[in-house]
Design an enzyme around this catalytic site. Sequence first.
Site, PDB file in Angstrom:
ATOM      1  CG  ASN A 248      -4.650   1.201  -5.727  1.00 48.27           C
ATOM      2  OD1 ASN A 248      -5.652   1.920  -5.690  1.00 48.27           O
ATOM      3  ND2 ASN A 248      -3.743   1.204  -4.780  1.00 48.27           N
ATOM      4  CD  GLU A 249      -0.953   4.065  -3.718  1.00 50.58           C
ATOM      5  OE1 GLU A 249      -0.420   3.143  -3.084  1.00 50.58           O
ATOM      6  OE2 GLU A 249      -1.293   5.142  -3.204  1.00 50.58           O
TER       7      GLU A 249
ATOM      8  CE1 TYR B 178      -8.717   1.122  -4.646  1.00 49.86           C
ATOM      9  CE2 TYR B 178      -8.799   1.274  -2.263  1.00 49.86           C
ATOM     10  CZ  TYR B 178      -8.130   1.468  -3.454  1.00 49.86           C
ATOM     11  OH  TYR B 178      -6.863   1.978  -3.419  1.00 49.86           O
TER      12      TYR B 178
ATOM     13  CG  ASN C 239      -2.376  -1.525  -1.086  1.00 48.42           C
ATOM     14  OD1 ASN C 239      -1.651  -2.511  -1.181  1.00 48.42           O
ATOM     15  ND2 ASN C 239      -2.140  -0.556  -0.233  1.00 48.42           N
ATOM     16  CB  ALA C 240      -8.283  -1.518  -0.193  1.00 47.29           C
ATOM     17  CD  GLU C 241      -4.783  -0.011   4.030  1.00 52.87           C
ATOM     18  OE1 GLU C 241      -3.866  -0.022   3.166  1.00 52.87           O
ATOM     19  OE2 GLU C 241      -5.644   0.864   4.076  1.00 52.87           O
TER      20      GLU C 241
ATOM     21  CD  GLU D   9      -5.939   5.792  -2.326  1.00 53.99           C
ATOM     22  OE1 GLU D   9      -5.208   5.757  -1.316  1.00 53.99           O
ATOM     23  OE2 GLU D   9      -6.005   4.868  -3.152  1.00 53.99           O
TER      24      GLU D   9
HETATM   25  C1  GAL Z   1      -2.938   3.899  -0.620  1.00 49.17           C
HETATM   26  C2  GAL Z   1      -3.656   2.757  -1.335  1.00 49.17           C
HETATM   27  C3  GAL Z   1      -4.951   2.402  -0.643  1.00 49.17           C
HETATM   28  C4  GAL Z   1      -4.724   2.260   0.825  1.00 49.17           C
HETATM   29  C5  GAL Z   1      -4.088   3.508   1.382  1.00 49.17           C
HETATM   30  C6  GAL Z   1      -3.779   3.473   2.838  1.00 49.17           C
HETATM   31  O1  GAL Z   1      -1.629   3.938  -0.931  1.00 49.17           O
HETATM   32  O2  GAL Z   1      -3.925   3.115  -2.664  1.00 49.17           O
HETATM   33  O3  GAL Z   1      -5.461   1.234  -1.197  1.00 49.17           O
HETATM   34  O4  GAL Z   1      -3.890   1.173   1.021  1.00 49.17           O
HETATM   35  O5  GAL Z   1      -2.889   3.747   0.753  1.00 49.17           O
HETATM   36  O6  GAL Z   1      -4.901   3.242   3.583  1.00 49.17           O
END
Ligand code: GAL
Length: 996
Positions: free
Chosen positions: A186-187, A82, A126-128, A293
């Site tokens: 992303n999602e 990312y 996203n990625a926290e 993922e």
């Molecule tokens: C996915 C998201 C990631 C991360 C992960 C949880 O849904 O694409 O960026 O947030 O969940 O760690």
Amino acid sequence: MMRRLPLLTVLLATAMPASAAAPRASGTPHAVTFDRHSVMIDGRPTVLWGGEFHPFRLPSPDLWRDILQKMKASGYNTVAIYFDWGYHSPKRGVYDFTGVRDMDRVLRMAAEEGLYVITRAGPYVNAELTRGGFPGWLVNQSAKARTDDPEYLAAADEWLTRINAIIARHQLTDGRGTVILHQIENELAVVQPTQARYMQHLYDKARADGITVPIFHNDQGRNGYWVPKGANVPKTVEGPVDLYAFDGYPGATCDVHNRPTNGPPAPDWGLYGTGGARGGASASPNTPGFAAEFGGGWFDYWGSNGGYDCNAVQRGKRYQRVFYGTNIANGITVQSFYMTYGGTSWGWLPAPVVYTSYDYGAAIDEARGLRPKALELKQLGQFLAAAPDIARMDRAPPATASDPDIQVYHNVNAATGARLLFVTHKPSNGRSDDRFTITAALKDGPTTFPAGAPMRLNGFDGKLLLADFRLERQELVYSTSELQTHLPLGDTDLALFYGRAGEPGETVLRYATQPTVTGPVEQVYDAAKGRLRLNYTHAGIARVQITGGGRPPLTLLLADEDSAARFFRTESAAGPVLSHGPDLVRSATATGGTLALTGDVAVAAPLEIWGPPAVRTLRWNGRALPVTRGPGDSLVTAALPGPAVIALPPLTDWRQAPESPEAQLGFDDSRWADAKGARQTATIRPPVGQPNLGMDAYGFHEGDVWYRGRFAGGTDARKLTLHYGAGGAGMLQVWLDGTFVGQHELAGGLPRPITTGVADFVLPVRAQAAGEHLLSVMVRNNSHNWDLDTDDFHKETRGLISASLAAPTSHSFAVPIAWKIQGTQGGEDIVDPVRGVANNGGLFGEREGWHLPGFADGGWAKTPAPAGTPSTAATPGTTWYRTAFDLGIPTDQDATIGIAIGNTAKPRSDGTYRVLIFVNGWNMGQFVANVGPQRIFPVPAGILNHRGRNTLALAVTGDGKAGSALEPVKLVTIRNVRGGIPVAAVPFPSWRARAR
Ligand code: GAL
């Protein structure tokens, strides 16, 4: 754009030998294509076996190579990355890709280490991460993010122009790197016309910016959002992508006590799919099964009991075999595990849902150590590299097991005839101990095996077996042992098979005439069928030599699982090398008769290698080693030494200074901004008539923010109500005329934190006295929300939302307050661009550089240790502590040193205080004593000077109550090996050089 190759090329390519390594950036362009089975590189069907790594979570660029080498050594051929927009952009139009933000460098390293790269550039990731990767300044847009609103698109294009240009310089398609696939967004699960236009914009932008590899998006689940146009599959949303990919985190989670529970079975998300809106059918039948993922762990939250070790188990050994194995059996030929190295959400990077450590329970832990699960992943990755036939498999006639509690997936590669038999319990989360035979229609006809002792599946487990498989110059009929790897050693072939310790194994090979077998196996030769059957028990490493029989000699290494897991495979110019003994083998270089290996040793052990026959002498980490011939065709050395214990200095000679001067009446805030009138874009707004107090509107996005509010005393000035936003475990402190009134904290302990709160304070009676009074308020902003649901959640207000000062029964904002605001020094014009956005917070000490090396703390009071005794009352507000220490870690050792606070056996303390931890000026994390759970903060080498002086500064913020004093602070060795790679000091300014 992609070139499609003629079918003939594809069919020829299926017979090519395994290619474990991604090509280096050779200058030769490569075709990246795909069909329904797999991605193809120059027509060669290839399984992409990847893991996620975020360079921004490891602010020491030389260590990026350490992670990439460890991934390669652990059987991966792909890394997914990312890119965090906000990490690079403190201000609209201002971008930085230097130092710890040099993304060219990580892409170059990945190519040098022979890993394909999947790039994921957002704009939203996203990625926290705070704001899910959006920059701070973006929250001041009124345009809805992740739509085609021109205001938002113009901002996104700023980022994309720059990051796409970097990615475009490293593509496999140009021969300039190993970027193989590229993700947009992303999602993105909200699918309105505006999102469709937005996605089209992102695709067109990537192409216009020179991205030529296939483009995909990661669907939040197997829902069918954003599938390539033209397949016309019902209940899918088509969009501008070349490949369809989805994310999945199936299986059990840990309970609050961190006990793994038995979760649901592994889903069939491909060839064997049955459920869902499309009856199990793929949303995209013309593109490969692609899990962008797949759970490689899970993140942990403020106030948990410390879930990473549990997550490592839950999504670890055995889970990987059963769940990732089920994916393999389902024809999912692109899998990337999130995370493989989680690292550290240092400074102000973390989203409210996580604390500093982003260890994730991943295969490589935060301290850069390989967890046991990494060794199992290595076996799976090596297996896939050894069996390229898996890239093009379809369902074969069902295979059956003699036990109803066992299921066997049976696939075949139509071109090579190779078969995969994947054995799990039925359902796959079963944990019984079963003994059984398998019946499958193999090349020789219906075959029931093993002929000897039955197979065993004991507990939660899965086994990937091969049949009718070409193994170098040998032919495997079937094996109940799992193949790890095979290689040519000149005129001889070598194969490494393994099984669970103590379980029986049976391997059958085809020979025209009876060969000679030596080694601890029982053998039966069936002349009629031309098959040699070997029976054995998996224990240690059995060495079997087979000669004659009309084939080149074969060395079989038949190992128990743990012994096999310690083998590393590396590629040298003279051929592949198999090594056993060290805890990590990073690289192999063959020059004449010398083979030079590099790697790490945690526990002293001899090195044994099988490699090119010309090799006569060995070097390990640059030093020549005497060798002897091992049993069979290997070379063996004496034990390689392990690391020396590292003597860490105690932390003494502390100096201390009170902070929070903003609370005092005499503090000069004449240069602070008036908090009124700023444009409002936040999602939570103050009542009509109240000013916009949100910090972002004034250009303060990260860390702490201070308010000073003046009001005229009177009888209504009794109850102060503050509505505020502060992220995960955030808090607020209040003073009246220099006297501490109290603090309010947002509760931790929830996987989805409470991020805003309402705090009521009864003001001291002096507020009612006539004349001007001063309220001082500090908000600890623990980051902005992500935008997971595309609802602008990242724009939730931070800092004060509204303030009311009134009589207790009044519902009006009786007493007007004139507020001033100050956050990070310089606002979006950050004063420390080298350490970057995440390192510029808003405490007075940070604004003045108290955290930096070189700051003159000589005038501060000496204190023997920073810790008061738990019964000592601390001062409310913030107090700083500084010390320096020297490290002398031996040059041939790699270690991870951490800062530990208090009793590391407990997730929480009784005192109410928190600490920002600055090492050499870098904010390496936040300890929140009463919330937890993190008490040990690893500091990467490069930030930490392993061979010289270091400065540690702690900003301790507490409520001043007895017991809220800082607990003892010490250095700890988290990991220590002999080996490692050279790590240069990360250049950073000291106090003197700093722009102020
Ligand atoms: C996915 C998201 C990631 C991360 C992960 C949880 O849904 O694409 O960026 O947030 O969940 O760690």
